[in-house]
Design a protein around this motif. Sequence first.
Motif, PDB file in Angstrom:
ATOM      1  N   SER A   1      -1.993  -3.263   3.107  1.00 25.90           N
ATOM      2  CA  SER A   1      -0.938  -4.083   3.709  1.00 25.90           C
ATOM      3  C   SER A   1       0.404  -3.507   3.292  1.00 25.90           C
ATOM      4  CB  SER A   1      -1.056  -5.544   3.280  1.00 25.90           C
ATOM      5  OG  SER A   1      -0.699  -5.713   1.924  1.00 25.90           O
ATOM      6  N   GLU A   2       1.352  -3.628   4.190  1.00 26.94           N
ATOM      7  CA  GLU A   2       2.659  -3.034   3.937  1.00 26.94           C
ATOM      8  C   GLU A   2       3.601  -3.483   5.044  1.00 26.94           C
ATOM      9  OE1 GLU A   2       5.345  -1.771   2.222  1.00 26.94           O
ATOM     10  OE2 GLU A   2       3.822  -0.604   1.170  1.00 26.94           O
ATOM     11  N   LEU A   3       4.882  -3.273   4.849  1.00 31.19           N
ATOM     12  CA  LEU A   3       5.846  -3.496   5.916  1.00 31.19           C
ATOM     13  C   LEU A   3       5.536  -2.516   7.048  1.00 31.19           C
ATOM     14  CD1 LEU A   3       9.106  -3.828   3.780  1.00 31.19           C
ATOM     15  CD2 LEU A   3       7.700  -5.674   4.751  1.00 31.19           C
ATOM     16  N   THR A   4       5.749  -2.937   8.267  1.00 28.91           N
ATOM     17  CA  THR A   4       5.380  -2.137   9.434  1.00 28.91           C
ATOM     18  C   THR A   4       5.948  -0.727   9.405  1.00 28.91           C
ATOM     19  OG1 THR A   4       5.215  -4.152  10.744  1.00 28.91           O
ATOM     20  CG2 THR A   4       5.379  -2.103  11.964  1.00 28.91           C
ATOM     21  N   GLU A   5       7.172  -0.566   8.929  1.00 26.96           N
ATOM     22  CA  GLU A   5       7.789   0.766   8.941  1.00 26.96           C
ATOM     23  C   GLU A   5       7.063   1.768   8.049  1.00 26.96           C
ATOM     24  OE1 GLU A   5      10.625  -1.853   6.366  1.00 26.96           O
ATOM     25  OE2 GLU A   5       9.535  -2.087   8.239  1.00 26.96           O
ATOM     26  N   ASN A   6       6.155   1.319   7.203  1.00 23.97           N
ATOM     27  CA  ASN A   6       5.394   2.213   6.327  1.00 23.97           C
ATOM     28  C   ASN A   6       3.958   2.439   6.795  1.00 23.97           C
ATOM     29  OD1 ASN A   6       7.616   2.477   4.558  1.00 23.97           O
ATOM     30  ND2 ASN A   6       7.083   0.539   3.617  1.00 23.97           N
ATOM     31  N   HIS A   7       3.580   1.869   7.927  1.00 17.05           N
ATOM     32  CA  HIS A   7       2.199   1.980   8.401  1.00 17.05           C
ATOM     33  C   HIS A   7       1.815   3.400   8.810  1.00 17.05           C
ATOM     34  CE1 HIS A   7       1.275  -2.522   9.335  1.00 17.05           C
ATOM     35  NE2 HIS A   7       1.738  -2.334   8.115  1.00 17.05           N
ATOM     36  N   ALA A   8       2.757   4.192   9.298  1.00 20.70           N
ATOM     37  CA  ALA A   8       2.419   5.532   9.785  1.00 20.70           C
ATOM     38  C   ALA A   8       1.793   6.397   8.689  1.00 20.70           C
ATOM     39  CB  ALA A   8       3.656   6.216  10.372  1.00 20.70           C
ATOM     40  N   SER A   9       2.320   6.323   7.481  1.00 20.70           N
ATOM     41  CA  SER A   9       1.760   7.113   6.388  1.00 20.70           C
ATOM     42  C   SER A   9       0.351   6.633   6.034  1.00 20.70           C
ATOM     43  CB  SER A   9       2.659   7.046   5.149  1.00 20.70           C
ATOM     44  OG  SER A   9       2.098   7.811   4.096  1.00 20.70           O
ATOM     45  N   ILE A  10       0.170   5.347   5.987  1.00 20.52           N
ATOM     46  CA  ILE A  10      -1.163   4.802   5.685  1.00 20.52           C
ATOM     47  C   ILE A  10      -2.155   5.255   6.746  1.00 20.52           C
ATOM     48  CG2 ILE A  10      -2.517   2.689   5.401  1.00 20.52           C
ATOM     49  CD1 ILE A  10       0.183   1.347   4.476  1.00 20.52           C
TER      50      ILE A  10
ATOM     51  N   SER B   1       0.797  -1.237   0.000  1.00 15.90           N
ATOM     52  CA  SER B   1       0.000   0.000   0.000  1.00 15.90           C
ATOM     53  C   SER B   1       0.822   1.275   0.000  1.00 15.90           C
ATOM     54  CB  SER B   1      -0.953   0.007   1.195  1.00 15.90           C
ATOM     55  OG  SER B   1      -1.817  -1.102   1.120  1.00 15.90           O
ATOM     56  N   GLY B   2       2.099   1.182   0.276  1.00 15.44           N
ATOM     57  CA  GLY B   2       2.976   2.352   0.193  1.00 15.44           C
ATOM     58  C   GLY B   2       2.517   3.499   1.063  1.00 15.44           C
ATOM     59  N   THR B   3       2.218   4.636   0.448  1.00 14.52           N
ATOM     60  CA  THR B   3       1.846   5.844   1.184  1.00 14.52           C
ATOM     61  C   THR B   3       0.456   5.758   1.802  1.00 14.52           C
ATOM     62  OG1 THR B   3       0.838   6.876  -0.748  1.00 14.52           O
ATOM     63  CG2 THR B   3       3.202   7.291  -0.390  1.00 14.52           C
ATOM     64  N   GLY B   4      -0.435   4.984   1.189  1.00 17.61           N
ATOM     65  CA  GLY B   4      -1.835   4.917   1.612  1.00 17.61           C
ATOM     66  C   GLY B   4      -2.764   5.718   0.722  1.00 17.61           C
ATOM     67  N   GLN B   5      -2.196   6.429  -0.251  1.00 18.98           N
ATOM     68  CA  GLN B   5      -3.014   7.271  -1.135  1.00 18.98           C
ATOM     69  C   GLN B   5      -4.032   6.469  -1.925  1.00 18.98           C
ATOM     70  OE1 GLN B   5       0.794   9.488  -2.436  1.00 18.98           O
ATOM     71  NE2 GLN B   5      -0.869  10.514  -3.504  1.00 18.98           N
ATOM     72  N   HIS B   6      -3.589   5.372  -2.544  1.00 23.22           N
ATOM     73  CA  HIS B   6      -4.515   4.583  -3.350  1.00 23.22           C
ATOM     74  C   HIS B   6      -5.646   4.025  -2.489  1.00 23.22           C
ATOM     75  CE1 HIS B   6      -1.780   3.598  -7.045  1.00 23.22           C
ATOM     76  NE2 HIS B   6      -2.534   4.663  -7.263  1.00 23.22           N
ATOM     77  N   ALA B   7      -5.313   3.522  -1.309  1.00 20.77           N
ATOM     78  CA  ALA B   7      -6.342   2.946  -0.435  1.00 20.77           C
ATOM     79  C   ALA B   7      -7.456   3.953  -0.182  1.00 20.77           C
ATOM     80  CB  ALA B   7      -5.716   2.488   0.881  1.00 20.77           C
ATOM     81  N   VAL B   8      -7.093   5.156   0.179  1.00 22.73           N
ATOM     82  CA  VAL B   8      -8.086   6.192   0.484  1.00 22.73           C
ATOM     83  C   VAL B   8      -8.848   6.611  -0.769  1.00 22.73           C
ATOM     84  CG1 VAL B   8      -8.326   8.602   1.219  1.00 22.73           C
ATOM     85  CG2 VAL B   8      -6.935   7.008   2.557  1.00 22.73           C
ATOM     86  N   TYR B   9      -8.145   6.815  -1.852  1.00 24.98           N
ATOM     87  CA  TYR B   9      -8.794   7.268  -3.091  1.00 24.98           C
ATOM     88  C   TYR B   9      -9.803   6.235  -3.595  1.00 24.98           C
ATOM     89  CZ  TYR B   9      -9.417   8.972  -7.858  1.00 24.98           C
ATOM     90  OH  TYR B   9      -9.957   9.421  -9.031  1.00 24.98           O
ATOM     91  N   PHE B  10      -9.387   4.976  -3.646  1.00 23.65           N
ATOM     92  CA  PHE B  10     -10.287   3.948  -4.177  1.00 23.65           C
ATOM     93  C   PHE B  10     -11.444   3.671  -3.225  1.00 23.65           C
ATOM     94  CE2 PHE B  10      -6.248   2.452  -6.439  1.00 23.65           C
ATOM     95  CZ  PHE B  10      -6.501   3.253  -7.527  1.00 23.65           C
ATOM     96  N   ALA B  11     -11.190   3.670  -1.926  1.00 24.61           N
ATOM     97  CA  ALA B  11     -12.270   3.447  -0.957  1.00 24.61           C
ATOM     98  C   ALA B  11     -13.294   4.576  -1.021  1.00 24.61           C
ATOM     99  CB  ALA B  11     -11.696   3.314   0.448  1.00 24.61           C
ATOM    100  N   ARG B  12     -12.828   5.794  -1.249  1.00 21.97           N
ATOM    101  CA  ARG B  12     -13.751   6.942  -1.365  1.00 21.97           C
ATOM    102  C   ARG B  12     -14.640   6.792  -2.604  1.00 21.97           C
ATOM    103  NH1 ARG B  12     -10.323  11.081  -0.921  1.00 21.97           N
ATOM    104  NH2 ARG B  12     -10.811  11.335   1.263  1.00 21.97           N
ATOM    105  N   HIS B  13     -14.072   6.331  -3.703  1.00 21.39           N
ATOM    106  CA  HIS B  13     -14.825   6.223  -4.957  1.00 21.39           C
ATOM    107  C   HIS B  13     -15.555   4.896  -5.125  1.00 21.39           C
ATOM    108  CE1 HIS B  13     -12.315   9.717  -5.824  1.00 21.39           C
ATOM    109  NE2 HIS B  13     -13.275  10.038  -6.665  1.00 21.39           N
ATOM    110  N   LEU B  14     -15.219   3.923  -4.302  1.00 17.01           N
ATOM    111  CA  LEU B  14     -15.880   2.614  -4.356  1.00 17.01           C
ATOM    112  C   LEU B  14     -16.365   2.254  -2.951  1.00 17.01           C
ATOM    113  CD1 LEU B  14     -13.170   0.889  -6.597  1.00 17.01           C
ATOM    114  CD2 LEU B  14     -15.405   1.749  -7.347  1.00 17.01           C
TER     115      LEU B  14
END
Length: 134
Positions: free
Chosen positions: A85-94, A64-77
């Motif tokens: 899902s992502e490595l733990t060190e990237n969870h803060a951005s999501i 999921s990287g930054t979390g941008q796609h998750a939010v954008y797609f969930a908003r539109h769908l």
Amino acid sequence: MQRGRPGFVPDKKSSHRTSRTRTPRVLTVTMKQYSQACEENRGPILAVIREVFANAHNILEIGSGTGQHAVYFARHLPHLTWRPSELTENHASIQAWRKESGLVNVLPPIELDVTASAWPDGAYDGLFSANTTH
């Protein structure tokens, strides 16, 4: 003491420096990261997954990287529940993207290392991944 150091001013009656009372500064650090690639490809991707996930309900996003796609797609769908899902060190951005969006259909991220032999349990009827193989 260094000359010009914040928090210290010269004592006018003597040659030594004295401390002055200061209100501590609070540094706010945001963990929300931004990806230009996500911004540029989200529209074309949405056009495809709108049809592909028309009858789906629970989506696992791999990487999921930054979390941008998750939010954008969930908003539109809104019929989808999106699990980043992502490595733990990237969870803060999501988490920052989730919190800012206020969307209830974006779940907290789970740790997923695609190179691991065991993956987290979960019932998903759709998988999504973008910008992960470069």
